[in-house]
Scaffold this motif. Structure first.
Motif, short mmCIF file in Angstrom:
data_model
loop_
_atom_site.label_atom_id
_atom_site.label_comp_id
_atom_site.label_asym_id
_atom_site.label_seq_id
_atom_site.Cartn_x
_atom_site.Cartn_y
_atom_site.Cartn_z
N ALA A 149 0.74 -1.16 -0.15
CA ALA A 149 0.02 -0.04 0.05
C ALA A 149 0.73 1.28 0.05
CB ALA A 149 -0.84 0.01 0.99
N PRO A 150 1.88 1.45 0.83
CA PRO A 150 2.72 2.63 0.94
C PRO A 150 3.33 2.85 -0.56
CG PRO A 150 3.03 1.49 2.75
CD PRO A 150 2.15 0.54 2.13
N ARG A 151 3.88 1.79 -1.01
CA ARG A 151 4.27 1.87 -2.61
C ARG A 151 3.49 2.39 -3.68
NH1 ARG A 151 9.51 0.00 -3.22
NH2 ARG A 151 10.34 -1.10 -1.93
N LEU A 152 2.46 1.99 -3.50
CA LEU A 152 1.40 2.36 -4.26
C LEU A 152 0.97 3.89 -4.13
CD1 LEU A 152 -1.30 -0.61 -4.30
CD2 LEU A 152 0.21 -0.09 -6.25
N ILE A 153 0.88 4.25 -2.93
CA ILE A 153 0.77 5.75 -2.50
C ILE A 153 1.82 6.59 -3.03
CG2 ILE A 153 0.26 7.38 -0.78
CD1 ILE A 153 -1.15 5.31 0.73
N ALA A 154 2.89 5.96 -3.04
CA ALA A 154 4.22 6.57 -3.41
C ALA A 154 4.14 6.82 -4.90
CB ALA A 154 5.60 6.08 -3.07
N ARG A 155 3.56 5.71 -5.58
CA ARG A 155 3.67 5.91 -7.12
C ARG A 155 2.68 7.00 -7.47
NH1 ARG A 155 5.77 2.02 -10.54
NH2 ARG A 155 7.10 0.28 -9.20
N ALA A 156 1.44 6.90 -6.69
CA ALA A 156 0.33 7.89 -6.89
C ALA A 156 0.74 9.36 -6.65
CB ALA A 156 -0.81 7.41 -6.04
N ILE A 157 1.43 9.58 -5.70
CA ILE A 157 1.99 10.75 -5.45
C ILE A 157 2.87 11.56 -6.56
CG2 ILE A 157 3.45 12.26 -4.07
CD1 ILE A 157 2.42 10.70 -1.71
N LEU A 158 3.75 10.46 -7.26
CA LEU A 158 4.63 10.82 -8.28
C LEU A 158 3.92 11.13 -9.71
CD1 LEU A 158 7.41 8.10 -7.94
CD2 LEU A 158 7.71 10.71 -7.32
N ARG A 159 2.50 10.70 -9.60
CA ARG A 159 1.93 10.97 -10.94
C ARG A 159 0.96 12.22 -10.69
NH1 ARG A 159 2.51 7.28 -14.87
NH2 ARG A 159 3.33 5.33 -14.34
N VAL A 160 0.65 12.18 -9.68
CA VAL A 160 -0.33 13.49 -9.11
C VAL A 160 0.18 14.78 -9.08
CG1 VAL A 160 -1.76 14.25 -7.54
CG2 VAL A 160 -2.31 11.82 -7.99
N VAL A 161 1.39 14.88 -8.56
CA VAL A 161 1.88 16.22 -8.21
C VAL A 161 2.42 16.74 -9.51
CG1 VAL A 161 4.11 17.15 -7.18
CG2 VAL A 161 2.93 15.46 -5.84
N PRO A 162 2.17 18.14 -9.52
CA PRO A 162 2.47 18.85 -11.00
C PRO A 162 3.97 18.81 -11.21
CG PRO A 162 1.01 20.05 -9.59
CD PRO A 162 1.63 18.90 -8.76
N ALA A 163 4.51 19.07 -12.05
CA ALA A 163 5.78 19.02 -12.51
C ALA A 163 6.88 20.03 -11.64
CB ALA A 163 5.98 19.14 -13.83
N GLU A 164 6.17 21.30 -11.47
CA GLU A 164 7.10 22.19 -10.80
C GLU A 164 7.51 21.64 -9.34
OE1 GLU A 164 2.99 24.05 -11.24
OE2 GLU A 164 4.20 22.47 -12.21
N HIS A 165 6.71 20.57 -8.88
CA HIS A 165 6.81 20.32 -7.33
C HIS A 165 7.53 18.76 -7.25
CE1 HIS A 165 4.76 23.43 -5.76
NE2 HIS A 165 3.77 23.45 -6.78
N ALA A 166 8.17 18.60 -8.51
CA ALA A 166 8.74 16.88 -8.63
C ALA A 166 9.52 16.69 -7.59
CB ALA A 166 9.39 16.83 -10.03
N ALA A 167 10.50 17.62 -7.26
CA ALA A 167 11.64 17.26 -6.09
C ALA A 167 10.94 17.12 -5.00
CB ALA A 167 12.51 18.80 -6.00
N TRP A 168 9.78 17.74 -4.59
CA TRP A 168 9.27 17.31 -3.41
C TRP A 168 8.55 16.24 -3.17
CZ3 TRP A 168 4.24 16.11 -2.35
CH2 TRP A 168 3.62 16.08 -1.07
N ALA A 169 7.94 15.67 -4.29
CA ALA A 169 7.20 14.43 -4.73
C ALA A 169 8.25 13.11 -4.61
CB ALA A 169 6.52 14.22 -6.17
N GLU A 170 9.55 13.53 -5.38
CA GLU A 170 10.58 12.27 -5.19
C GLU A 170 10.94 12.06 -3.76
OE1 GLU A 170 13.51 13.61 -7.42
OE2 GLU A 170 12.38 14.06 -9.47
N ALA A 171 10.99 13.22 -2.91
CA ALA A 171 11.43 13.10 -1.44
C ALA A 171 10.44 12.52 -0.87
CB ALA A 171 11.81 14.54 -0.87
N MET A 172 9.17 12.74 -1.03
CA MET A 172 8.20 12.20 -0.22
C MET A 172 7.88 10.62 -0.58
SD MET A 172 6.72 14.20 1.96
CE MET A 172 8.57 14.67 2.24
N ALA A 173 8.13 10.36 -1.78
CA ALA A 173 8.15 9.01 -2.27
C ALA A 173 9.02 8.05 -1.58
CB ALA A 173 8.13 8.75 -3.80
N CYS A 174 10.34 8.83 -1.28
CA CYS A 174 11.37 7.89 -0.73
C CYS A 174 11.26 7.76 1.04
CB CYS A 174 12.79 8.80 -0.88
SG CYS A 174 13.27 8.71 -2.61
#
Length: 346
Positions: free
Chosen positions: A3-28
């Motif tokens: 479940a957490p991995r699925l949520i991490a993938r969802a975050i990477l796809r939902v977050v706008p490109a300008e916030h990609a660095a934040w999304a990557e950090a949250m996914a990790c």
């Protein structure tokens, strides 16, 4: 773990490109936290909030790219909601017909070439018509604001908003003089609401307004504050913003919704550097504020074709599109690189 991995993938796809660095950090962080689903869901909610805010901002930008169409559409919708209010509260059929006729006439006015509406002649005609109204117009309780043309027409509501935009667009000595004469006429009538609207619009116009028109408008507004203005309220015209709620749910929603819609271009104007769009928003914001504070016509949602005509004519003075802006290729290349990195990580 799943479940957490699925949520991490969802975050990477939902977050706008300008916030990609934040999304990557949250996914990790989510993957490292393993079974901390509460933290993962919190990150997902934050990601969805970023997406909604970005999408809403882009939608507002797309709307503000067409200021004229936006303002005309808002005016028509607000006036139609006003018809709902009048119909549901038992207003005479003549009032509904007058407002409906004003909508049709205002839409016909939108077809007038913009260069005609924004001419020196329009501003000068408006100024001297307001002065003639103060001297010769129909008076009630010491105020002379109307002309009787089969129905009572308030020239300041019909023509002044467009004349203000003509001045800000042309910025000539003639239009500046017209603003001074208009301010004098409003102080003479007296018309506190429109004097305040004139001052608010010129202040919103900034340097393009010029110091002399602003000083004249400020003096006129001060004079109207000192003069007695105790016209009694008229049903379906004055006090509509408060009385509609007491008349029922649908009338209240129609008036509140219509007022919000007519003020929507003012919100878009906050993002625009153009003096004319800011002045348009300030004009109608001041008119609505006056209607809320005293016995002044409630624009578009109350009975009175003058405000409907004035709103649509002023909307027709706005540019169809803003001035073209140069495109910087660097941000676009940067966004493309972020999208590619997101795709590889996901």
């Amino acid at each position: 773990m799943i479940a957490p991995r699925l949520i991490a993938r969802a975050i990477l796809r939902v977050v706008p490109a300008e916030h990609a660095a934040w999304a990557e950090a949250m996914a990790c962080e989510i993957v490292a936290a393993r079974d901390d689903r509460r933290f993962a869901m919190g990150c997902l909610c934050a990601a969805m909030g970023l997406r909604l805010r970005t999408t809403g901002g882009r939608a507002m930008e797309q709307v503000s790219e067409r200021p004229r169409m936006t303002a005309v559409s808002c005016g028509v919708v607000a006036a139609l909601l006003g018809l709902v209010y009048l119909g549901r509260t038992g207003a005479p059929a003549t009032m509904l017909a007058a407002n409906a006729g004003a909508i049709a006439l205002g839409l016909a006015g939108v077809a007038v070439p913009r260069r005609v509406l924004l001419s020196d002649a329009t501003a000068l005609f408006t100024a001297f018509l307001l002065l003639a109204t103060a001297l010769l117009g129909a008076a009630a309780d010491g105020a002379a604001r109307w002309l009787h043309l089969g129905v009572a027409v308030q020239p300041s509501l019909v023509l002044l908003p467009a004349a203000i935009l003509a001045h800000l667009t042309r910025r000539s000595a003639l239009t500046a003089g017209a603003m001074v004469v208009a301010a004098l006429a409003l102080a003479w009538q007296p018309d506190r609401a429109m004097a305040g609207a004139l001052l608010a619009a010129l202040l919103a116009g900034g340097r393009r307004s010029g110091p002399v028109p602003i000083l004249a408008a400020a003096a006129a507004f001060a004079i109207t504050l000192l003069r007695v203005d105790d016209l009694p309220g008229v049903e379906w015209v004055d006090g509509v913003l408060f009385s509609a709620v007491a008349r029922g749910v649908l009338p209240g929603l129609a008036v509140i919704g219509g007022t919000a819609v007519l003020l929507a271009p003012a919100l878009f104007a906050l993002r625009d550097a153009r003096a004319d769009t800011r002045a348009f928003g300030a004009t109608w914001g001041a008119v609505v504020a006056a209607a809320a504070l005293g016995n002044y016509p409630t624009p578009l949602v109350g009975y009175g074709g003058s405000a409907i005509l004035g709103y649509l004519l002023a909307a027709a003075c706005l540019p169809a599109r803003p001035a073209a802006r140069a495109i910087d290729p660097v941000p676009a290349m940067r966004d493309a690189a972020r999208d590619d990195r997101l795709f590889r990580l996901a």
